[in-house]
Design an enzyme around this catalytic site. Structure first.
Site, PDB file in Angstrom:
ATOM      1  N   LYS A  58     -13.630  -6.991  -8.222  1.00 43.07           N
ATOM      2  CA  LYS A  58     -13.986  -7.328  -6.849  1.00 43.07           C
ATOM      3  C   LYS A  58     -15.492  -7.544  -6.788  1.00 43.07           C
ATOM      4  O   LYS A  58     -16.258  -6.721  -7.285  1.00 43.07           O
ATOM      5  CB  LYS A  58     -13.593  -6.206  -5.885  1.00 43.07           C
ATOM      6  CG  LYS A  58     -12.100  -5.994  -5.718  1.00 43.07           C
ATOM      7  CD  LYS A  58     -11.829  -4.829  -4.776  1.00 43.07           C
ATOM      8  CE  LYS A  58     -10.342  -4.579  -4.611  1.00 43.07           C
ATOM      9  NZ  LYS A  58     -10.084  -3.342  -3.818  1.00 43.07           N
ATOM     10  N   LYS A  71       0.845  -1.177   0.000  1.00 44.40           N
ATOM     11  CA  LYS A  71       0.000   0.000   0.000  1.00 44.40           C
ATOM     12  C   LYS A  71       0.888   1.236   0.000  1.00 44.40           C
ATOM     13  O   LYS A  71       1.783   1.374   0.851  1.00 44.40           O
ATOM     14  CB  LYS A  71      -0.922   0.011   1.226  1.00 44.40           C
ATOM     15  CG  LYS A  71      -1.961  -1.105   1.224  1.00 44.40           C
ATOM     16  CD  LYS A  71      -3.005  -0.890   0.141  1.00 44.40           C
ATOM     17  CE  LYS A  71      -4.138  -1.895   0.248  1.00 44.40           C
ATOM     18  NZ  LYS A  71      -5.191  -1.670  -0.752  1.00 44.40           N
TER      19      LYS A  71
END
Length: 325
Positions: free
Chosen positions: A244, A148
């Site tokens: 997703k 991240k």
């Protein structure tokens, strides 16, 4: 048919941090569909970035309870609710119920020849370079690490992780945290460090800047892509799309989105929110043959659901019928 709705909470192992903030627990929406003999389960994670909340999703489903309990098909689910977490949990619960009623596994109904184990990425939370290096060193045996990023010192973070895990393949996720100038400045160095993929570097309303940009690292749409409605636009800007189920609104739309994305020549990533094995199980059908698999949600939790996926290192094994499908 009886509809069961629940708000479940699972502790995260430590703290999970991205460019938009941190959390220490995963709150998920649980949906079950019961008949006299069988129960189908589904799970989803409402995402505030998309204007969702658990309370809102529960209200969405309560509003159509009578239509669901009267009996509903997968086709009807697609028009009953908009794409998003509420429809995802309902859609996946119905896939599971149909599999249990028929005795035909969900993967076979989806047209797959088999449901194979998958090698997932493992996510390192956004932190200082030193702390991310420690995370990387603890997971250096894993074949694919996802970092991240999204703030000052991003290149230092990636360099620290690369030094701590020299054999791991790397992908990075900006979560809309970079500017176009940030991206063009660090992309060549990320390429030199062996980064394979950059997920959603720019904000959704700023990513038109990517048109015509020859990034040395493959760019992947995440927040910019929910369902097939955004696919044509994303195909102009990105070489990869992250599918997703919480964005598509379930397995049904996710499978259709994957087929159309492949027809356009796009690379496929299948991702997840921080959630339990019940969220990962249907996503494993979409992830068969994907270029990048990021279904590490259960690996980030301190506790998973009963009958959770068997995990060997970074290998996810297919779910048992007791969990899903």
């Amino acid at each position: 048919m009886r509809l069961i709705l629940r708000d479940d909470t699972f502790p995260i192992a430590g703290r999970f941090t991205i460019a938009r903030g941190s959390k220490t627990e995963a709150r998920v929406l649980y949906v079950a569909l019961e008949d006299s003999e069988h129960t189908g389960q589904g799970e989803a994670v409402p995402y505030a970035r998309y204007g969702e909340s658990l309370e809102g999703c529960l209200a969405e489903l309560e509003a159509v309870r009578s239509r669901i309990e009267a009996g509903i098909t997968l086709d009807a689910v697609q028009t009953l609710l908009p794409s998003g977490a509420a429809r995802n949990a309902l859609d996946c619960a119905l896939w599971d119920l149909n599999a249990k009623r028929s005795g035909v596994p969900a993967w076979r109904t989806a047209g797959l020849h088999a449901l194979n184990p998958l090698k997932t990425a493992y996510t390192l939370s956004l932190d200082t370079p030193e702390a991310m290096a420690q995370q990387a060193a603890a997971n250096a045996r894993r074949p694919l690490l996802k970092l991240k990023i999204g703030g000052p010192g991003d290149l230092d973070r990636v360099e620290a992780v690369r030094a701590a895990a020299p054999k791991s393949r790397l992908i990075v996720d900006g979560n809309e945290g970079l500017s176009f100038d940030d991206l063009t400045r660090i992309a060549p160095d990320l390429h030199k460090l062996g980064v394979l993929l950059i997920e959603q570097p720019l904000k959704v309303d700023e990513d038109e800047a990517l048109l015509g940009y020859a990034c040395p690292v493959t760019l992947c749409a995440d927040e910019s892509l929910h369902s097939r409605a955004e696919l044509a636009r994303c195909a102009r800007l990105y070489r990869c799309v992250n599918i997703k189920l919480d964005k598509t609104g379930g397995l049904t739309e996710a499978l259709a989105l994957k087929a159309e994305a492949l027809a356009l020549g796009l690379e496929i990533m299948v991702g997840c929110m921080v959630a339990t094995s019940l969220s990962m199980a249907p996503a494993m059908l979409v992830a068969q043959g994907a270029d990048y698999v990021d279904l590490d949600g259960p690996l980030l939790l301190a506790r998973d659901r009963e009958h959770g996926l068997e995990v060997t290192g970074s290998i996810l094994h297919p779910p048992t019928p007791a969990l899903w499908g």
